[in-house]
Design an enzyme around this catalytic site. Structure first.
Site, PDB file in Angstrom:
ATOM      1  N   LYS A 269     -49.651 -54.795 -26.927  1.00  8.82           N
ATOM      2  CA  LYS A 269     -50.342 -53.501 -26.929  1.00  8.82           C
ATOM      3  C   LYS A 269     -51.699 -53.692 -26.263  1.00  8.82           C
ATOM      4  O   LYS A 269     -52.383 -54.707 -26.498  1.00  8.82           O
ATOM      5  CB  LYS A 269     -50.506 -53.045 -28.382  1.00  8.82           C
ATOM      6  CG  LYS A 269     -51.221 -51.718 -28.570  1.00  8.82           C
ATOM      7  CD  LYS A 269     -51.242 -51.353 -30.050  1.00  8.82           C
ATOM      8  CE  LYS A 269     -51.978 -50.065 -30.336  1.00  8.82           C
ATOM      9  NZ  LYS A 269     -51.870 -49.692 -31.754  1.00  8.82           N
TER      10      LYS A 269
ATOM     11  N   SER B 111     -50.369 -46.898 -37.268  1.00 16.70           N
ATOM     12  CA  SER B 111     -50.067 -47.067 -35.839  1.00 16.70           C
ATOM     13  C   SER B 111     -48.961 -48.073 -35.536  1.00 16.70           C
ATOM     14  O   SER B 111     -48.503 -48.156 -34.400  1.00 16.70           O
ATOM     15  CB  SER B 111     -51.336 -47.462 -35.077  1.00 16.70           C
ATOM     16  OG  SER B 111     -52.221 -46.381 -35.037  1.00 16.70           O
TER      17      SER B 111
ATOM     18  N   SER C 230     -50.414 -45.395 -32.728  1.00 19.80           N
ATOM     19  CA  SER C 230     -50.932 -45.684 -31.399  1.00 19.80           C
ATOM     20  C   SER C 230     -50.201 -46.818 -30.684  1.00 19.80           C
ATOM     21  O   SER C 230     -50.467 -47.089 -29.524  1.00 19.80           O
ATOM     22  CB  SER C 230     -52.427 -46.010 -31.499  1.00 19.80           C
ATOM     23  OG  SER C 230     -52.636 -47.195 -32.241  1.00 19.80           O
TER      24      SER C 230
END
Length: 491
Positions: A80, A180, A156
Site C-alpha cells: 500500500k 482500512s 483505505s
C-alpha cells in the site's frame, strides 16, 4: 510470455503454498514474480489498483535485501502506498502534493517483511493520506471493485484489496486506522485482520502512543496466509514505547485446532448507527451457521456511551491527520495547504485540527479509556462480538459524500456521515483490540459483505482459530466459492 502456471493453478495457490513450492525447488521466486506481474497487467486496466511495479524487484527478487530463505521464499507482495517506506522508492500517499516523494530508508516493518521473504514488487492505490473510504479522486486515480466495476473497493487499503480479490497476488500489504484493512476486505471478498495494538511495530516514524489507532497488516484469501504474515512480521523494534504482545505458539500452528465452544455476541446497532434490515438478516444467518458449529450465539452489546466514543474517535482523526498534513507542509516550508494539490476535506481537517489543545486530546484519551474498559468488561462474559463490516451497501464509484473531494463544508458532518456506513470498525482501533473481516455474506446488490469478529486484547489467535474453523467447515470456499468478474482466470 511463458508463465510457469496456468491462471487457474495460480489462483488455487495461497502464498504459503507458493512459498512451499519454491522451497521444494519446483518454482523460483523470479517465476512467481513474473507470474504476479503478468496477473497485474491482466486485471489492472479494469481496476486501476496499482500505482507502480518495481521492474528490478520482478527481475531479481533478491534485490533490496529480500531474504529468499524466509518463510515466504520470495513471494511477490504489493505495498500500500502509505505507511512503511521502502528505501529509494516513491511513496506518494494518493496525493498530488506528495508526487515525487522518495523514501530515504526502509522502516522497521519493511525490514520485517523483507526478512520474511516477501518480495515487494510494487505500490497499490490509497485515498489521499488514507483519510477517506475509497481511492477515488479522478485527478489521481479511481480504483474499482473487481466484483462489479461500477462500485468502489472502499478503503483505505483499496488497491491491495482489489489485487488480492482479482487473484493477481495471494496476499498484499494493508493498514488500518479505523477499518482500512477490514472494510476493503469486506467489500472485495478477502480476509482482513486488524491485529491488537502492540503486535506490529510503527517504528521509527511513530510510537504506538502517537500512532494510537494505526495498525499494519495484510489482505489475503486464506486464514493461514494471514496467520503466517503475523507470525513472520510481528514484534517490537528497539526502544518501543509500550510492551508488545507475544503468542504462546505460532498462529500457523494454533489455527490447526478448533477453538472451544465460544460465546458470540451478535450486534448490528451501535449507538446512533445501525445496519439495514438486509445486512442485519445476513448477520443473523452467519450467527445460525456458528450455532451449527457448536457455539453459543445471542444478541448483546458492550455498555458504552457510543456517541461519546465516536466523538472521541473523530477528535483523534482530525488531530492526527492535521499533524500529518502540517508536518508535510513544514517539510516544504509552506504555511498552509495548497488547495490545488490537497483535497478539500483534508484541507478542512487541517484547519479544524491544527490548533487542537492538549486538553482536547486528554479528554479524548479519557473517553478512549472508558470505552476500552467497557469492551474489556464485556469480554469477561463474551469471547467474540460479531457485526457486519458496513451498515449500508457498498457505494457506487462517484459517491462523493464519503470522499475527501467532497464539498461538505463541515468536517464534523462529513465524519458523521462516514460513521453512518462505517460505524462497526473504528472502535476496535480506539481500544487497540483485534478484529477480522471474513467473506461470509452478500449485499443486496450481489457484492461481498464481510462479517467482522472482534476479540479482546491480544486474543488475535482466537479470531484466527475461529476463522480457520469456519474455513474448514465451508471447504475453503469463501464467497460461496464465487470469483469476481474481473479475475486473472477470466478471459
Amino acid at each position: 510470455m511463458n508463465l510457469p502456471m496456468s491462471w487457474d493453478e495460480w489462483a488455487d495457490h495461497d502464498g504459503v503454498a507458493l512459498a512451499a513450492r519454491v522451497a521444494k525447488g519446483e518454482l523460483t521466486a523470479a517465476e512467481l514474480a513474473a507470474q504476479a506481474a503478468a496477473g497485474i497487467a491482466k486485471v489492472d486496466p479494469a481496476l486501476s489498483a496499482v500505482v507502480e511495479i518495481f521492474e528490478d524487484a520482478v527481475t531479481d527478487p533478491g534485490t533490496d535485501g529480500t531474504n529468499l530463505d524466509g518463510p515466504f521464499a520470495g513471494l511477490p507482495f504489493l505495498m500500500k502506498d502509505l505507511g512503511p517506506t521502502m528505501k529509494g522508492r516513491l511513496q506518494e500517499m494518493g496525493s498530488l502534493y506528495m508526487r515525487g516523494n522518495r523514501a530515504t530508508a526502509d522502516t522497521f516493518m519493511t525490514t520485517k517483511m523483507r526478512g520474511a521473504g516477501l518480495n515487494l514488487i510494487g505500490r497499490t492505490t490509497t485515498p489521499e493520506f488514507g483519510v477517506c473510504s475509497s481511492a477515488e479522486n479522478p485527478a489521481v486515480y479511481v480504483t474499482r471493485n473487481p466484483w462489479n466495476t461500477d462500485y468502489t473497493t472502499c478503503g483505505s487499503s483499496a488497491g491491495s484489496a482489489a489485487m488480492v480479490a482479482a487473484g493477481a497476488v495471494p496476499i498484499a500489504h494493508a493498514t488500518d486506522g479505523g477499518g482500512s484493512i477490514r472494510i476493503p476486505a469486506g467489500v472485495n471478498g478477502n480476509i482482513g485482520l486488524k491485529v491488537s495494538r502492540g503486535v506490529f511495530s510503527l517504528s521509527p516514524l511513530l510510537s504506538d502512543l502517537s500512532g494510537l489507532v494505526s495498525i499494519q497488516g495484510c489482505q489475503s484469501r486464506t486464514v493461514r496466509d494471514t496467520a503466517a504474515f503475523v507470525d513472520a512480521c510481528r514484534g517490537p523494534a528497539p526502544g518501543e514505547f509500550m510492551p508488545f504482545w507475544s503468542s504462546p505458539e505460532p498462529y500457523t500452528r494454533m489455527i490447526m485446532r478448533d477453538p472451544g465452544r465460544l460465546k458470540i455476541a451478535l450486534s448490528y446497532k451501535w449507538g446512533d448507527y445501525q445496519a439495514t434490515p438486509q445486512i442485519a438478516a445476513e448477520l443473523q444467518k452467519v450467527g445460525r451457521f456458528l450455532e451449527g458449529l457448536g457455539h453459543h450465539v445471542d444478541y448483546a452489546l458492550p455498555d458504552l456511551d457510543y456517541r461519546e466514543a465516536f466523538a472521541a474517535q473523530t477528535t483523534c482523526y482530525i488531530s492526527n491527520f492535521a499533524i500529518v498534513i502540517g508536518n508535510m507542509l513544514a517539510a516544504r516550508g509552506l504555511m498552509q495547504p495548497p488547495a490545488d494539490l490537497i483535497e478539500p476535506v483534508n484541507v478542512r481537517i487541517w484547519e479544524a485540527g491544527r490548533h487542537m489543545s492538549f486538553a482536547d486530546r486528554a479528554r479524548m484519551q479519557a473517553v478512549f479509556n472508558t470505552t476500552s474498559r467497557g469492551f474489556g468488561a464485556f469480554f469477561e462474559d463474551w469471547d467474540i462480538i460479531l457485526t457486519p463490516i458496513t451498515a449500508l451497501p457498498t457505494p457506487k464509484v462517484g459517491t462523493t459524500e464519503y470522499l475527501t473531494i467532497s464539498d461538505n463544508p463541515s468536517v464534523l458532518d462529513w465524519f458523521g456521515n462516514l460513521w453512518r456506513n462505517f460505524a462497526f470498525t473504528p472502535l476496535a482501533n480506539l481500544c487497540g483490540i483485534p478484529a477480522i473481516s471474513l467473506p461470509l455474506a452478500t449485499h443486496e446488490h450481489g457484492l461481498p459483505l464481510g462479517i467482522q469478529a472482534i476479540g479482546k486484547q491480544a486474543n488475535d489467535g482466537l479470531l484466527l482459530q475461529l476463522a480457520a474453523q469456519i474455513e474448514r467447515a465451508i471447504g475453503g470456499k469463501w464467497n460461496a466459492g464465487e470469483k469476481p468478474g474481473v479475475h486473472v482466470t477470466n478471459g
